[in-house]
Design a protein around this motif. Structure first.
Motif, short mmCIF file in Angstrom:
data_model
loop_
_atom_site.label_atom_id
_atom_site.label_comp_id
_atom_site.label_asym_id
_atom_site.label_seq_id
_atom_site.Cartn_x
_atom_site.Cartn_y
_atom_site.Cartn_z
N ALA A 186 -39.93 124.78 107.38
CA ALA A 186 -39.88 123.88 108.53
C ALA A 186 -40.82 124.35 109.62
O ALA A 186 -41.51 123.53 110.26
CB ALA A 186 -38.45 123.79 109.06
N GLU A 187 -40.88 125.66 109.83
CA GLU A 187 -41.78 126.19 110.86
C GLU A 187 -43.24 125.97 110.48
O GLU A 187 -44.08 125.67 111.34
CB GLU A 187 -41.50 127.68 111.07
CG GLU A 187 -42.22 128.27 112.28
CD GLU A 187 -41.89 129.73 112.50
OE1 GLU A 187 -41.24 130.05 113.51
OE2 GLU A 187 -42.28 130.56 111.66
N LEU A 189 -44.35 123.42 108.78
CA LEU A 189 -44.62 122.01 109.02
C LEU A 189 -44.86 121.75 110.51
O LEU A 189 -45.78 121.01 110.88
CB LEU A 189 -43.46 121.16 108.52
CG LEU A 189 -43.19 121.18 107.01
CD1 LEU A 189 -42.04 120.24 106.66
CD2 LEU A 189 -44.45 120.79 106.24
N VAL A 190 -44.05 122.36 111.35
CA VAL A 190 -44.23 122.20 112.80
C VAL A 190 -45.59 122.73 113.22
O VAL A 190 -46.31 122.11 114.02
CB VAL A 190 -43.10 122.93 113.56
CG1 VAL A 190 -43.41 122.96 115.07
CG2 VAL A 190 -41.77 122.25 113.31
N ARG A 191 -45.98 123.86 112.66
CA ARG A 191 -47.24 124.50 113.05
C ARG A 191 -48.45 123.68 112.62
O ARG A 191 -49.49 123.70 113.29
CB ARG A 191 -47.28 125.91 112.41
CG ARG A 191 -47.89 126.93 113.33
CD ARG A 191 -47.69 128.36 112.94
NE ARG A 191 -47.69 128.68 111.54
CZ ARG A 191 -46.64 129.21 110.91
NH1 ARG A 191 -45.52 129.42 111.56
NH2 ARG A 191 -46.70 129.49 109.64
N THR A 194 -48.07 119.58 114.40
CA THR A 194 -48.00 119.39 115.85
C THR A 194 -48.94 120.38 116.53
O THR A 194 -49.59 121.20 115.87
CB THR A 194 -46.56 119.60 116.36
OG1 THR A 194 -46.23 121.00 116.29
CG2 THR A 194 -45.56 118.81 115.52
N LEU A 196 -47.79 122.62 118.46
CA LEU A 196 -47.01 123.83 118.64
C LEU A 196 -47.40 124.89 117.62
O LEU A 196 -47.90 124.56 116.54
CB LEU A 196 -45.51 123.52 118.52
CG LEU A 196 -44.97 122.46 119.50
CD1 LEU A 196 -43.50 122.18 119.22
CD2 LEU A 196 -45.17 122.91 120.94
N ASN A 197 -47.16 126.15 117.97
CA ASN A 197 -47.53 127.24 117.07
C ASN A 197 -46.43 128.30 116.99
O ASN A 197 -46.64 129.47 117.30
CB ASN A 197 -48.84 127.88 117.54
CG ASN A 197 -49.40 128.85 116.51
OD1 ASN A 197 -49.33 128.62 115.31
ND2 ASN A 197 -49.94 129.97 116.99
#
Length: 233
Positions: A186-187, A189-191, A194, A196-197
Motif C-alpha cells: 500500500a505504501e 502504491l501511495v508513493r 501520488t 506523497l513519499n
C-alpha cells in the motif's frame, strides 16, 4: 509439578529475554540469521523424522518449504516475471477463497495492484518491482493454508495426525506477515500514484520481519523445552 512451576516462573522469561537479545543483536544481519534459522529447522526436522513424531515433522517441513521458497523469491527480483506471479496470485486467491483474510482483504488488494500495474504499463511509467512483495504475500497465504490443512495432509501420508498448539501460533504469525506485506504494498502504491513519499513501512519492514522470524524460533524452542522438561501432573 515443581519443575513445571519452575519452568513457568523462571525459564520462560529467560527465554524471552534471550531471544529478544538475539533479535536486537542480529538487526542489520538478517541474512545470517535467516540462514542459521533454516539450518536449525532442517536439523530439527530430521530429528523429528527419526523419532517418528509425524506432527512436529510435518509442521517443520512446512516451515522449511516456505523458508526455501522465501530464499528463492529473492532471486526472482532479477527477472521480469511479474505476469507469471500475478497469474499465480489469481490461482492462489481462487483456491484459498475459503479464508476470509484472502477473500475480503488480499483479493481486493491484489486486484488493485494488478489494475495499477496495467496503468503503469500502458502509460509507460517505470513501475517499481512490487511483484517481489506480492510473491512473499502469496507465500504467507500458502503457509496459512498448509498449517490449516496440516492434520488431514498428515493423515494422508501416515496415521496419527493431530492438531498442535504450534500450528495455530504459526498460523497467527503468517497473518501478521500478510498485514505487514500489505502495508508495504500500500505504501508503494501511495508513493508511485501520488505526490506523497512515505517511507515509514519501508524503513521498518526489515525489523518487523526479523521480529517474526525470532518469534518463530522462540515458539519452537519454548515448545521443545515444555515437552522435554515439564513433568506430567
Amino acid at each position: 509439578m515443581i519443575l513445571n512451576l519452575y519452568l513457568r516462573k523462571f525459564f520462560t522469561p529467560i527465554l524471552v529475554i534471550t531471544f529478544a537479545l538475539i533479535g536486537v543483536y542480529t538487526f542489520g544481519y538478517a541474512e545470517y540469521f535467516d540462514r542459521w534459522f533454516l539450518l536449525g529447522l532442517v536439523i530439527w526436522g530430521l530429528i523429528k523424522i527419526k523419532s517418528r513424531d509425524v506432527n512436529m515433522a510435518g509442521l517443520l517441513l512446512i516451515l522449511i518449504l516456505v523458508r526455501l521458497l522465501d530464499e528463492i523469491s529473492y532471486l526472482i527480483i532479477d527477472f521480469d516475471i511479474k505476469a507469471i506471479i500475478y497469474l499465480f496470485s489469481v490461482v492462489v486467491i481462487y483456491k484459498l477463497k475459503y479464508d476470509q483474510l484472502v477473500l475480503f482483504f488480499c483479493a481486493p488488494l491484489l486486484t488493485l495492484i494488478v489494475l495499477v500495474e496495467l496503468f503503469w504499463f500502458f502509460t509507460g511509467y517505470p513501475a517499481p518491482q512490487i511483484y517481489f512483495y506480492v510473491c512473499l504475500l502469496l507465500l504467507s497465504l500458502i503457509t496459512r493454508h498448509l498449517l490449516f490443512m496440516r492434520v488431514p495432509l498428515t493423515d494422508r501420508l501416515t496415521q496419527g495426525g493431530k492438531s498442535l498448539p504450534l500450528d495455530w501460533k504459526f498460523y497467527g504469525l503468517s497473518k501478521w506477515s500478510v498485514f505487514i506485506l500489505a502495508a508495504m504494498l500500500a505504501e508503494y502504491l501511495v508513493r508511485h500514484l501520488t505526490i506523497l513519499n512515505p517511507l515509514h513501512v519501508y524503513q521498518l519492514y526489515p525489523i518487523f520481519m526479523h521480529v517474526i522470524a525470532v518469534t518463530s524460533l522462540f515458539y519452537l524452542t519454548e515448545d521443545y523445552l515444555r515437552t522435554r522438561f515439564i513433568l506430567a501432573a
